[in-house]
Design an enzyme around this catalytic site. Structure first.
Site, PDB file in Angstrom:
ATOM      1  N   GLY A   1       0.605  -1.322   0.021  1.00 37.30           N
ATOM      2  CA  GLY A   1      -0.043   0.017  -0.053  1.00 37.30           C
ATOM      3  C   GLY A   1       0.846   1.297  -0.098  1.00 37.30           C
TER       4      GLY A   1
ATOM      5  CD1 TRP B   1       5.012   2.905  -4.597  1.00 38.67           C
ATOM      6  CD2 TRP B   1       4.329   2.978  -6.648  1.00 38.67           C
ATOM      7  NE1 TRP B   1       6.218   2.756  -5.340  1.00 38.67           N
ATOM      8  CE2 TRP B   1       5.609   3.016  -6.784  1.00 38.67           C
ATOM      9  CE3 TRP B   1       3.679   3.050  -7.865  1.00 38.67           C
ATOM     10  CZ2 TRP B   1       6.390   2.849  -7.853  1.00 38.67           C
ATOM     11  CZ3 TRP B   1       4.478   3.071  -9.121  1.00 38.67           C
ATOM     12  CH2 TRP B   1       5.929   2.796  -9.072  1.00 38.67           C
TER      13      TRP B   1
ATOM     14  CG  ASP C   1      -1.704  -6.923  -4.567  1.00 38.75           C
ATOM     15  OD1 ASP C   1      -0.699  -6.117  -4.746  1.00 38.75           O
ATOM     16  OD2 ASP C   1      -1.600  -8.005  -4.404  1.00 38.75           O
TER      17      ASP C   1
ATOM     18  CG  ASP D   1       6.632  -0.723  -6.820  1.00 39.63           C
ATOM     19  OD1 ASP D   1       7.740  -0.808  -7.582  1.00 39.63           O
ATOM     20  OD2 ASP D   1       6.757  -1.044  -5.142  1.00 39.63           O
TER      21      ASP D   1
ATOM     22  CE  LYS E   1       9.049  -3.534  -8.684  1.00 41.10           C
ATOM     23  NZ  LYS E   1       9.542  -3.556  -7.417  1.00 41.10           N
TER      24      LYS E   1
END
Length: 213
Positions: free
Chosen positions: A67, A69, A87, A128, A168
């Site tokens: 959490g 970001w 997620d 990410d 990423k």
């Protein structure tokens, strides 16, 4: 005997990790600022350079756990903005963020996202996400690019013209092909390695601005 050797190896590895965490300035900063992960500062530094998070923006954070970001996004867009974190894992509640446990590529999850959006335009899709590390860098790199592809595929469905995309990846060679794809979809594409990213890490971040829609 093999068990003892493995146990000692894991014990040494754990001690090294704990020692590194204790010395890491970004771990200390994360704790001081009540961020759930040091990775929060990677997004902060990317935003400082590219201004991808603005007041009242709508942000979707793919692979949000734990959490960090999402926390940063909530701070930057203010209460009139909207942040959705997604997620496969459970993410503990974050004030002013909508959290969904599910696969963002599945229709059911996307329907839930659109229900939360209520027709609002999406300004940023960020990711990410990283693969479960196997120890084989070629395989890990390939898996990281698959995650980038899935995040981009999702972004193309929800991102508004002029929007931004951040993802990423692990360096390994084929990221150049993905960068070409981004250039065909966005006005400007950059590759960044924020200071908060550990020097020994092979991770980098694609920053794509000005979605052509």
């Amino acid at each position: 005997m093999i068990f003892l050797l493995l146990n000692r190896a894991y014990s040494t590895s754990s001690k090294n990790w704990l020692s590194r965490q204790a010395k890491d300035p970004y771990c200390k900063l994360a704790k001081a600022n009540q961020y759930r992960a040091r990775s929060a500062f990677k997004l902060i530094q990317i935003n400082d350079k590219y201004r991808i998070l603005r007041r009242n923006d709508v942000v979707i954070d793919c692979g949000a756990a734990p959490g960090g970001w999402t926390q940063v996004a909530v701070e930057k867009v203010s209460k009139k903005g909207l942040v959705i974190g997604i997620d496969l894992l459970h993410v503990d509640p974050i004030p002013h963020a909508h959290l969904i446990q599910g696969n963002f590529m599945q229709t059911k999850t996307q329907d839930e996202i659109h229900h939360i959006l209520q027709g609002r335009s999406v300004n940023l899709v960020c990711s990410d996400m990283a693969p479960s590390f196997s120890g084989n860098h070629i395989a890990d790199h390939a898996h990281s690019m698959e995650l980038c592809e899935s995040a981009l595929s999702f972004a193309e469905k929800v991102l508004s013209p002029g929007g931004s995309f951040v993802a990423k990846f692990l360096m390994g060679g084929t990221e150049h092909e993905f960068r070409k794809k981004l250039k065909s979809l966005f006005a400007k594409v950059k590759t960044e390695k924020p200071d908060a990213s550990r020097k020994q890490s092979t991770e980098g971040f694609f920053v794509a601005l000005g979605y052509k829609g």
